[in-house]
Design an enzyme around this catalytic site. Structure first.
Site, PDB file in Angstrom:
ATOM      1  N   GLU A 130       0.855  -1.201   0.000  1.00 51.30           N
ATOM      2  CA  GLU A 130       0.000   0.000   0.000  1.00 51.30           C
ATOM      3  C   GLU A 130       0.884   1.241   0.000  1.00 51.30           C
ATOM      4  O   GLU A 130       2.084   1.142   0.315  1.00 51.30           O
ATOM      5  CB  GLU A 130      -0.879   0.010   1.269  1.00 51.30           C
ATOM      6  CG  GLU A 130      -1.815  -1.182   1.322  1.00 51.30           C
ATOM      7  CD  GLU A 130      -2.682  -1.201   2.564  1.00 51.30           C
ATOM      8  OE1 GLU A 130      -2.587  -0.265   3.397  1.00 51.30           O
ATOM      9  OE2 GLU A 130      -3.468  -2.158   2.688  1.00 51.30           O
ATOM     10  N   GLY A 132       1.306   3.346   2.144  1.00 52.05           N
ATOM     11  CA  GLY A 132       1.976   3.516   3.447  1.00 52.05           C
ATOM     12  C   GLY A 132       2.609   2.244   3.985  1.00 52.05           C
ATOM     13  O   GLY A 132       3.037   2.222   5.137  1.00 52.05           O
ATOM     14  N   GLY A 134       5.106  -0.925   2.560  1.00 50.88           N
ATOM     15  CA  GLY A 134       5.820  -1.748   1.572  1.00 50.88           C
ATOM     16  C   GLY A 134       6.662  -2.775   2.292  1.00 50.88           C
ATOM     17  O   GLY A 134       6.199  -3.869   2.615  1.00 50.88           O
ATOM     18  N   PHE A 159       1.656  -0.629  -6.644  1.00 51.42           N
ATOM     19  CA  PHE A 159       2.744  -1.431  -7.241  1.00 51.42           C
ATOM     20  C   PHE A 159       2.336  -2.893  -7.443  1.00 51.42           C
ATOM     21  O   PHE A 159       3.144  -3.796  -7.199  1.00 51.42           O
ATOM     22  CB  PHE A 159       4.003  -1.404  -6.361  1.00 51.42           C
ATOM     23  CG  PHE A 159       4.645  -0.055  -6.228  1.00 51.42           C
ATOM     24  CD1 PHE A 159       4.920   0.709  -7.358  1.00 51.42           C
ATOM     25  CD2 PHE A 159       5.011   0.443  -4.990  1.00 51.42           C
ATOM     26  CE1 PHE A 159       5.526   1.949  -7.239  1.00 51.42           C
ATOM     27  CE2 PHE A 159       5.621   1.689  -4.862  1.00 51.42           C
ATOM     28  CZ  PHE A 159       5.874   2.438  -6.004  1.00 51.42           C
ATOM     29  N   HIS A 342      30.949  -2.273 -23.850  1.00 48.42           N
ATOM     30  CA  HIS A 342      30.419  -1.905 -25.171  1.00 48.42           C
ATOM     31  C   HIS A 342      30.579  -0.411 -25.478  1.00 48.42           C
ATOM     32  O   HIS A 342      30.211   0.034 -26.572  1.00 48.42           O
ATOM     33  CB  HIS A 342      28.939  -2.296 -25.283  1.00 48.42           C
ATOM     34  CG  HIS A 342      28.724  -3.755 -25.556  1.00 48.42           C
ATOM     35  ND1 HIS A 342      28.852  -4.716 -24.585  1.00 48.42           N
ATOM     36  CD2 HIS A 342      28.429  -4.419 -26.696  1.00 48.42           C
ATOM     37  CE1 HIS A 342      28.617  -5.907 -25.099  1.00 48.42           C
ATOM     38  NE2 HIS A 342      28.369  -5.768 -26.386  1.00 48.42           N
ATOM     39  N   GLY A 343      31.081   0.363 -24.533  1.00 43.00           N
ATOM     40  CA  GLY A 343      31.262   1.793 -24.782  1.00 43.00           C
ATOM     41  C   GLY A 343      29.940   2.448 -25.161  1.00 43.00           C
ATOM     42  O   GLY A 343      28.887   2.075 -24.633  1.00 43.00           O
ATOM     43  N   GLU A 367       9.798  -7.843  -3.863  1.00 44.32           N
ATOM     44  CA  GLU A 367       9.849  -9.091  -3.078  1.00 44.32           C
ATOM     45  C   GLU A 367      10.956  -9.054  -2.015  1.00 44.32           C
ATOM     46  O   GLU A 367      11.703 -10.003  -1.833  1.00 44.32           O
ATOM     47  CB  GLU A 367       9.947 -10.312  -4.002  1.00 44.32           C
ATOM     48  CG  GLU A 367       8.673 -10.453  -4.829  1.00 44.32           C
ATOM     49  CD  GLU A 367       8.483 -11.807  -5.473  1.00 44.32           C
ATOM     50  OE1 GLU A 367       9.076 -12.791  -5.011  1.00 44.32           O
ATOM     51  OE2 GLU A 367       7.737 -11.852  -6.461  1.00 44.32           O
TER      52      GLU A 367
HETATM   53  C1  LIG Z   1       7.705  -3.071 -10.365  1.00 47.12           C
HETATM   54  C2  LIG Z   1       7.199  -3.462  -9.008  1.00 47.12           C
HETATM   55  C3  LIG Z   1       6.370  -4.566  -8.878  1.00 47.12           C
HETATM   56  C4  LIG Z   1       5.837  -4.900  -7.630  1.00 47.12           C
HETATM   57  N1  LIG Z   1       4.925  -5.927  -7.534  1.00 47.12           N
HETATM   58  C5  LIG Z   1       4.228  -6.105  -6.365  1.00 47.12           C
HETATM   59  C6  LIG Z   1       3.127  -7.018  -6.305  1.00 47.12           C
HETATM   60  O1  LIG Z   1       2.797  -7.720  -7.271  1.00 47.12           O
HETATM   61  N2  LIG Z   1       2.410  -7.086  -5.150  1.00 47.12           N
HETATM   62  C7  LIG Z   1       2.716  -6.345  -4.042  1.00 47.12           C
HETATM   63  O2  LIG Z   1       2.010  -6.461  -3.047  1.00 47.12           O
HETATM   64  N3  LIG Z   1       3.797  -5.486  -4.060  1.00 47.12           N
HETATM   65  C8  LIG Z   1       4.528  -5.345  -5.202  1.00 47.12           C
HETATM   66  N4  LIG Z   1       5.595  -4.448  -5.255  1.00 47.12           N
HETATM   67  C9  LIG Z   1       5.931  -3.691  -4.063  1.00 47.12           C
HETATM   68  C10 LIG Z   1       7.298  -4.016  -3.501  1.00 47.12           C
HETATM   69  O3  LIG Z   1       7.272  -5.269  -2.876  1.00 47.12           O
HETATM   70  C11 LIG Z   1       7.711  -2.867  -2.576  1.00 47.12           C
HETATM   71  O4  LIG Z   1       7.978  -1.756  -3.408  1.00 47.12           O
HETATM   72  C12 LIG Z   1       8.915  -3.204  -1.724  1.00 47.12           C
HETATM   73  O5  LIG Z   1       8.582  -4.186  -0.767  1.00 47.12           O
HETATM   74  C13 LIG Z   1       9.495  -1.993  -1.013  1.00 47.12           C
HETATM   75  O6  LIG Z   1       8.493  -1.278  -0.360  1.00 47.12           O
HETATM   76  P1  LIG Z   1       8.384   0.317  -0.588  1.00 47.12           P
HETATM   77  O7  LIG Z   1       8.438   0.579  -2.046  1.00 47.12           O
HETATM   78  O8  LIG Z   1       7.192   0.798   0.170  1.00 47.12           O
HETATM   79  O9  LIG Z   1       9.688   0.894   0.048  1.00 47.12           O
HETATM   80  P2  LIG Z   1       9.893   1.264   1.598  1.00 47.12           P
HETATM   81  O10 LIG Z   1       9.447   0.131   2.453  1.00 47.12           O
HETATM   82  O11 LIG Z   1       9.270   2.599   1.860  1.00 47.12           O
HETATM   83  O12 LIG Z   1      11.461   1.396   1.682  1.00 47.12           O
HETATM   84  C14 LIG Z   1      12.163   2.570   1.237  1.00 47.12           C
HETATM   85  C15 LIG Z   1      13.652   2.331   1.472  1.00 47.12           C
HETATM   86  O13 LIG Z   1      13.895   2.140   2.885  1.00 47.12           O
HETATM   87  C16 LIG Z   1      14.537   0.898   3.100  1.00 47.12           C
HETATM   88  N5  LIG Z   1      14.049   0.327   4.345  1.00 47.12           N
HETATM   89  C17 LIG Z   1      12.758   0.100   4.727  1.00 47.12           C
HETATM   90  N6  LIG Z   1      12.726  -0.450   5.940  1.00 47.12           N
HETATM   91  C18 LIG Z   1      14.022  -0.616   6.340  1.00 47.12           C
HETATM   92  C19 LIG Z   1      14.644  -1.149   7.505  1.00 47.12           C
HETATM   93  N7  LIG Z   1      13.935  -1.679   8.506  1.00 47.12           N
HETATM   94  N8  LIG Z   1      16.000  -1.136   7.564  1.00 47.12           N
HETATM   95  C20 LIG Z   1      16.736  -0.637   6.554  1.00 47.12           C
HETATM   96  N9  LIG Z   1      16.199  -0.096   5.426  1.00 47.12           N
HETATM   97  C21 LIG Z   1      14.863  -0.099   5.316  1.00 47.12           C
HETATM   98  C22 LIG Z   1      14.138   0.030   1.898  1.00 47.12           C
HETATM   99  O14 LIG Z   1      15.027  -1.046   1.715  1.00 47.12           O
HETATM  100  C23 LIG Z   1      14.181   1.055   0.796  1.00 47.12           C
HETATM  101  O15 LIG Z   1      15.503   1.255   0.387  1.00 47.12           O
HETATM  102  C24 LIG Z   1       6.195  -4.151  -6.486  1.00 47.12           C
HETATM  103  C25 LIG Z   1       7.093  -3.071  -6.604  1.00 47.12           C
HETATM  104  C26 LIG Z   1       7.586  -2.718  -7.851  1.00 47.12           C
HETATM  105  C27 LIG Z   1       8.512  -1.540  -7.943  1.00 47.12           C
END
Ligand SMILES: Cc1cc2nc3c(=O)[nH]c(=O)nc-3n(C[C@H](O)[C@H](O)[C@H](O)COP(=O)(O)OP(=O)(O)OC[C@H]3O[C@@H](n4cnc5c(N)ncnc54)[C@H](O)[C@@H]3O)c2cc1C
Length: 393
Positions: A130, A132, A134, A159, A342-343, A367
């Site tokens: 969602e 809020g 991930g 996403f 490949h430059g 994931e």
């Molecule tokens: C192309 C694409 C396809 C996707 N497909 C799906 C899908 O089919 N179904 C689904 O449900 N989701 C899906 N996702 C969502 C994906 O799983 C999330 O984007 C991912 O889990 C990261 O969550 P976020 O984007 O909210 O990043 P955030 O959780 O906000 O993280 C932001 C940054 O903070 C870091 N971070 C967060 N918590 C910590 C911590 N405790 N310690 C250190 N660093 C931390 C993260 O590693 C990242 O660098 C998809 C995403 C993309 C981009």
């Protein structure tokens, strides 16, 4: 210890290798041209036709149990097949697969969701993330409130892969807000099977890759109690099972890409001359090739070890996280080096390298991000659930 393939494993692997070379690679130029026109590289009809060709040779539902018409192969074989498929960027996958958690469906749900997904008549999507929540998936806010025999779902998912074409979603929603507030997501979240016709809408999210995930919107979407997948309140466990189904499959695909990319790098290094000599003679180029080859070999064994552990019933979570982390980081290193070899040509859209460069970047995010994999790996070690000596002890 025998690290070689059985005759049967080799035969299956080689069939896929030939299929990729003869049927998939010839489509690459067309896919690149379409994508440059901002069209899908392959239409669903073309994908189905190609899947049909593979099915004629029995390649359908690699890990789908035989009782559902699949091949019923194990994780190791699935990984070997995925590596071969990864050698092409054509967005192809073998047909006959369904999300692992759909197998917990009851008989009625199996008929409406599992079986048509396996046969390719229906498309699913997995919706937990969602705006809020991930990495912190336990923090989801989408709610499902009981109303007589129904549940009413409200919330926003983001996403969601395949969310723009899916005709049903596996949606994770909070059904026990009190438990949820107390942090008991293991008892507060439920998974619902929700048809698009029940009222959710989707909007594609453009990305730096070739295809976009979608956001899903639920506004008072009413679903029957029978839409619950598994048990009420036990959805988070299903979500973790879906994510954990085979983390090694993502780096397996990237491994195939890396093999092909380094082969391209080798060919270019041999033929491209500067200052009167092939660039292959330069140590700077050789080091990039050598480092990439070592990383590919290390990744191969991380992926295959994780897959083998799944088949052997050994707790594979540590290995899976390691394969996912290493695969994401090193695949990005490899593609960057091959682009460098490949430059200027590497940076153009004449070649698929820049496409892979953009696509492979995703592996470090979805994931479970790099940071979340590191967190898992370190926590397992610190808590004594895993040893730096690996599974051999
Ligand atoms: C192309 C694409 C396809 C996707 N497909 C799906 C899908 O089919 N179904 C689904 O449900 N989701 C899906 N996702 C969502 C994906 O799983 C999330 O984007 C991912 O889990 C990261 O969550 P976020 O984007 O909210 O990043 P955030 O959780 O906000 O993280 C932001 C940054 O903070 C870091 N971070 C967060 N918590 C910590 C911590 N405790 N310690 C250190 N660093 C931390 C993260 O590693 C990242 O660098 C998809 C995403 C993309 C981009």
């Amino acid at each position: 210890m025998d690290l070689s393939l059985t005759e049967e494993e080799r035969e299956i692997r080689d069939w896929v290798r030939t299929f990729v070379t003869k049927e998939i690679m010839p489509l690459e130029q067309g896919v690149l041209e379409r994508e440059r026109r901002h069209e899908r590289g392959m239409t669903l009809e073309e994908l189905h036709a190609l899947q049909g060709k593979a099915q004629e040779s029995g390649f359908f539902g690699v890990q789908t149990p035989e009782e559902y018409g699949g091949m019923g192969l194990g994780s190791l074989m699935a990984a070997l097949i995925e590596i071969e498929l990864g050698r092409s960027f054509v967005p192809f996958k073998l047909g006959g697969e369904a999300d692992n958690i759909l197998f917990v469906a009851n008989d009625e749900q199996k008929q409406s969701y599992l079986e048509p997904t396996i046969s390719g008549e229906r498309y699913s999507c997995f919706a937990i993330t969602e705006p809020g929540a991930g990495s912190d998936a336990r923090n989801i806010r989408t709610s499902a409130v009981r109303d007589g025999d129904d549940w009413v779902i409200n919330g926003e998912k983001t996403f969601i892969t395949g969310g723009d074409i899916a005709d049903f979603a596996m949606v994770f929603a909070v059904t026990d807000p009190d438990q949820h507030r107390r942090g008991a997501s293991g008892e507060s979240v439920t998974c619902f099977l929700v048809d698009r016709e029940m009222g959710w809408t989707s909007a594609e999210i453009p990305t730096m890759g070739q295809w976009g995930p979608a956001s899903l919107s639920f506004e008072d979407v009413r679903v029957p109690h029978s839409a619950i997948l598994g048990e009420e309140g036990r959805g988070f466990e299903l979500a973790m099972r879906w994510i954990g189904k085979g983390r090694f499959m993502l780096p397996a695909r990237a491994l195939g890409a890396c093999e092909r990319l380094v082969e391209m790098g080798l060919a270019h290094a041999r033929s491209r001359e500067t200052f009167g000599e092939p660039i292959a003679n330069r140590q700077a180029i050789q080091w990039m090739i050598a480092d990439s080859a070592v990383e590919i070999e290390a990744l191969r064994w991380l992926v295959l070890t994780a897959a083998w552990q799944v088949d052997a019933g050994i707790d594979s979570r540590q290995s899976q996280s390691m394969a996912k982390l290493y695969g994401g980081v090193q695949a990005n290193e490899v593609v960057d080096r091959v682009l460098q070899i490949h430059g200027g040509m590497g940076y153009t859209r004449e070649l698929p390298i820049e496409r892979w460069y953009r696509e492979l970047r995703l592996l470090r995010i979805y994931e479970g991000t790099d940071e979340i994999q590191r967190r898992t790996i370190a926590r397992n070690l610190l808590a004594g659930h895993a040893s730096v000596r690996g599974h051999l002890g």
